[in-house]
Scaffold this motif. Structure first.
Motif, PDB file in Angstrom:
ATOM      1  N   TRP A 188      -7.758  -0.895  -8.881  1.00 32.04           N
ATOM      2  CA  TRP A 188      -6.675  -0.882 -10.536  1.00 32.04           C
ATOM      3  C   TRP A 188      -7.428   0.341 -11.129  1.00 32.04           C
ATOM      4  O   TRP A 188      -6.414   0.966 -11.878  1.00 32.04           O
ATOM      5  CB  TRP A 188      -6.620  -1.749 -10.241  1.00 32.04           C
ATOM      6  N   LYS A 189      -8.519   0.112 -11.449  1.00 33.08           N
ATOM      7  CA  LYS A 189      -9.573   0.552 -12.727  1.00 33.08           C
ATOM      8  C   LYS A 189      -9.272   2.488 -12.489  1.00 33.08           C
ATOM      9  O   LYS A 189      -9.002   3.062 -13.817  1.00 33.08           O
ATOM     10  CB  LYS A 189     -10.502  -0.024 -12.982  1.00 33.08           C
ATOM     11  N   ASN A 190     -10.022   2.331 -10.790  1.00 31.19           N
ATOM     12  CA  ASN A 190      -9.713   3.888 -10.365  1.00 31.19           C
ATOM     13  C   ASN A 190      -8.851   4.573 -10.531  1.00 31.19           C
ATOM     14  O   ASN A 190      -8.356   5.559 -11.129  1.00 31.19           O
ATOM     15  CB  ASN A 190      -9.990   4.129  -8.813  1.00 31.19           C
ATOM     16  N   LEU A 191      -7.726   3.961 -10.558  1.00 38.03           N
ATOM     17  CA  LEU A 191      -6.348   4.245 -10.288  1.00 38.03           C
ATOM     18  C   LEU A 191      -5.294   4.515 -11.929  1.00 38.03           C
ATOM     19  O   LEU A 191      -4.639   5.477 -12.035  1.00 38.03           O
ATOM     20  CB  LEU A 191      -5.101   3.530  -9.661  1.00 38.03           C
ATOM     21  N   HIS A 192      -6.029   3.435 -12.453  1.00 42.06           N
ATOM     22  CA  HIS A 192      -5.656   4.180 -13.611  1.00 42.06           C
ATOM     23  C   HIS A 192      -5.705   4.972 -14.414  1.00 42.06           C
ATOM     24  O   HIS A 192      -5.753   5.782 -15.186  1.00 42.06           O
ATOM     25  CB  HIS A 192      -5.995   2.992 -14.763  1.00 42.06           C
ATOM     26  N   THR A 193      -7.308   5.257 -14.745  1.00 40.14           N
ATOM     27  CA  THR A 193      -7.963   6.378 -14.761  1.00 40.14           C
ATOM     28  C   THR A 193      -7.970   7.818 -14.141  1.00 40.14           C
ATOM     29  O   THR A 193      -7.156   9.197 -15.068  1.00 40.14           O
ATOM     30  CB  THR A 193      -9.501   6.783 -14.590  1.00 40.14           C
ATOM     31  N   LEU A 194      -7.305   7.797 -12.549  1.00 32.10           N
ATOM     32  CA  LEU A 194      -6.877   9.210 -12.635  1.00 32.10           C
ATOM     33  C   LEU A 194      -4.978   9.663 -12.287  1.00 32.10           C
ATOM     34  O   LEU A 194      -5.093  10.819 -12.494  1.00 32.10           O
ATOM     35  CB  LEU A 194      -6.843   8.743 -10.942  1.00 32.10           C
ATOM     36  N   LEU A 195      -4.682   8.638 -12.923  1.00 31.54           N
ATOM     37  CA  LEU A 195      -3.260   8.998 -12.954  1.00 31.54           C
ATOM     38  C   LEU A 195      -2.824   9.043 -14.251  1.00 31.54           C
ATOM     39  O   LEU A 195      -1.882   9.674 -15.029  1.00 31.54           O
ATOM     40  CB  LEU A 195      -2.706   6.894 -12.605  1.00 31.54           C
TER      41      LEU A 195
ATOM     42  N   ALA B 289       1.203  -1.397   0.050  1.00 26.92           N
ATOM     43  CA  ALA B 289      -0.004   0.048   0.279  1.00 26.92           C
ATOM     44  C   ALA B 289       1.110   1.115   0.034  1.00 26.92           C
ATOM     45  O   ALA B 289       0.621   2.164  -0.345  1.00 26.92           O
ATOM     46  CB  ALA B 289      -1.461  -0.145   0.547  1.00 26.92           C
ATOM     47  N   PRO B 290       1.897   1.584   0.840  1.00 28.97           N
ATOM     48  CA  PRO B 290       2.793   2.470   0.902  1.00 28.97           C
ATOM     49  C   PRO B 290       3.324   2.724  -0.507  1.00 28.97           C
ATOM     50  O   PRO B 290       3.231   3.632  -0.835  1.00 28.97           O
ATOM     51  CB  PRO B 290       3.800   2.161   2.088  1.00 28.97           C
ATOM     52  N   SER B 291       3.806   1.971  -0.745  1.00 27.90           N
ATOM     53  CA  SER B 291       4.018   1.678  -2.391  1.00 27.90           C
ATOM     54  C   SER B 291       3.393   2.943  -3.520  1.00 27.90           C
ATOM     55  O   SER B 291       4.053   3.525  -4.722  1.00 27.90           O
ATOM     56  CB  SER B 291       4.782   0.190  -2.382  1.00 27.90           C
ATOM     57  N   ILE B 292       2.101   2.131  -3.689  1.00 29.41           N
ATOM     58  CA  ILE B 292       1.499   2.301  -4.019  1.00 29.41           C
ATOM     59  C   ILE B 292       0.773   3.661  -3.756  1.00 29.41           C
ATOM     60  O   ILE B 292       0.757   4.825  -5.121  1.00 29.41           O
ATOM     61  CB  ILE B 292       0.217   1.568  -4.494  1.00 29.41           C
ATOM     62  N   GLY B 293       0.790   3.608  -2.646  1.00 31.29           N
ATOM     63  CA  GLY B 293       0.469   5.567  -2.385  1.00 31.29           C
ATOM     64  C   GLY B 293       1.383   6.534  -2.953  1.00 31.29           C
ATOM     65  O   GLY B 293       1.719   7.768  -3.435  1.00 31.29           O
ATOM     66  N   LEU B 294       2.704   6.398  -2.688  1.00 28.95           N
ATOM     67  CA  LEU B 294       3.732   6.828  -3.723  1.00 28.95           C
ATOM     68  C   LEU B 294       3.411   7.603  -4.689  1.00 28.95           C
ATOM     69  O   LEU B 294       4.282   8.814  -4.402  1.00 28.95           O
ATOM     70  CB  LEU B 294       5.236   6.142  -2.734  1.00 28.95           C
ATOM     71  N   GLY B 295       3.435   5.837  -5.236  1.00 29.19           N
ATOM     72  CA  GLY B 295       3.722   6.303  -6.632  1.00 29.19           C
ATOM     73  C   GLY B 295       2.872   7.211  -7.260  1.00 29.19           C
ATOM     74  O   GLY B 295       2.771   8.248  -7.924  1.00 29.19           O
TER      75      GLY B 295
ATOM     76  N   ARG C 175       0.838  12.456  -9.481  1.00 33.44           N
ATOM     77  CA  ARG C 175      -0.863  12.925  -9.307  1.00 33.44           C
ATOM     78  C   ARG C 175       0.134  14.543  -7.766  1.00 33.44           C
ATOM     79  O   ARG C 175      -0.317  14.195  -7.107  1.00 33.44           O
ATOM     80  CB  ARG C 175      -1.979  12.840  -9.197  1.00 33.44           C
ATOM     81  N   PRO C 176       0.665  15.185  -8.149  1.00 31.75           N
ATOM     82  CA  PRO C 176       0.866  15.876  -7.109  1.00 31.75           C
ATOM     83  C   PRO C 176       0.437  17.041  -7.101  1.00 31.75           C
ATOM     84  O   PRO C 176      -0.233  17.601  -5.874  1.00 31.75           O
ATOM     85  CB  PRO C 176       2.744  16.358  -7.746  1.00 31.75           C
TER      86      PRO C 176
END
Length: 200
Positions: free
Chosen positions: A189-196, A51-57, A62-63
Motif C-alpha cells: 500500500w505504501k508503494n502504491l501511495h507513493t506511485l500514485l 486485485a483487478p479493481s486496484i489494478g484498474l485504479g 497513472r496512464p
C-alpha cells in the motif's frame, strides 16, 4: 505437453517484466516475492477479488505506466463485475493475468465453481470488451508471447491454465504467517501511495 505450474508462469512474467506495476493476489501473490522485490509491486490476499479493481485504479490514475494484475480464477469469480468496468473504461495500459488452476489453493484445494468449463473467463472477458484476450497452458507458448502481451495496447486479458500442484518450496511460501502477510500488504500500500502521488 503438460500444463505449466504457477511458479513457471511467474518466472516467465518476471523475466519479461521491465518497469510495470504488478498487483498480485492469492497463490500468485504469495509466490511473487520470490521473483521480484520491486517498489512497484503490491501483493495481498485480502480482500479476495479486489486485485483487478486496484489494478484498474492504478492504470487510470497513472496512464503513463503499464500495470500487470496477477489474479486467481476463484478470486476473479468473486468480483466478475470488474470485467465490465475494465471493458468500459478500456485502459490501454492494463494487462490482467488470471491463473486458472481450478482450485482454491490457499484454503485447502476446494474446486472452483465453473472450472470444468475452461473458456468461461476468456469468453466473459471477450464479451465485456477487453481488447486482447489470450489463453495459454504451456511454458513455451507463454514465453514466446509474453513480450508482445506486455506491449500491446490493452486492456489485455490472459488466461493461464496452470497445474494446481504445489511443490515444497511453493507450499512454504504460501504458508507465511498472517503477520508476515499483513506486513507485506502494508509495504505494498505504501508503494502504491507513493506511485500514485509521484509526478508523471
Amino acid at each position: 505437453m503438460s500444463r505449466m505450474t504457477t511458479a513457471q508462469a511467474l518466472e516467465i512474467i518476471d523475466r519479461h517484466r521491465t518497469d510495470e506495476v504488478v498487483i498480485a493476489t492469492m497463490t500468485a501473490g504469495s509466490l511473487w516475492p520470490q521473483y521480484s522485490r520491486s517498489s512497484r509491486d503490491f501483493t495481498h490476499t485480502a480482500p479476495m477479488g479486489s486485485a483487478p479493481s486496484i489494478g484498474l485504479g492504478v492504470a487510470l490514475g497513472r496512464p503513463d505506466l503499464r500495470v500487470i494484475v496477477l489474479d486467481g480464477d476463484g478470486s476473479l469469480r468473486m468480483n466478475l463485475g470488474v470485467l465490465v468496468t475494465v471493458g468500459q473504461e478500456a485502459p490501454p495500459n492494463l494487462v490482467h493475468v488470471v491463473f486458472e488452476n481450478g482450485v482454491y489453493n490457499l484454503t485447502g484445494g476446494q474446486p472452483v465453481s465453473g472450472s470444468d468449463r475452461p473458456n468461461t473467463l476468456v469468453d466473459i472477458a471477450r464479451a465485456t470488451g477487453y481488447r486482447n484476450v489470450h489463453a495459454f497452458e504451456d511454458v513455451e507458448s507463454l514465453d514466446l508471447a509474453m513480450n508482445d502481451l506486455l506491449l500491446a495496447p490493452g486492456p489485455t486479458f490472459v488466461s493461464l491454465r496452470v497445474s494446481p500442484a504445489l511443490d515444497i518450496e511453493q507450499a512454504r511460501a504460501v504458508s507465511r504467517s498472517p503477520a508476515a502477510q499483513a506486513k507485506q500488504s502494508r509495504r505494498g500500500w505504501k508503494n502504491l501511495h507513493t506511485l500514485l502521488n509521484s509526478p508523471t
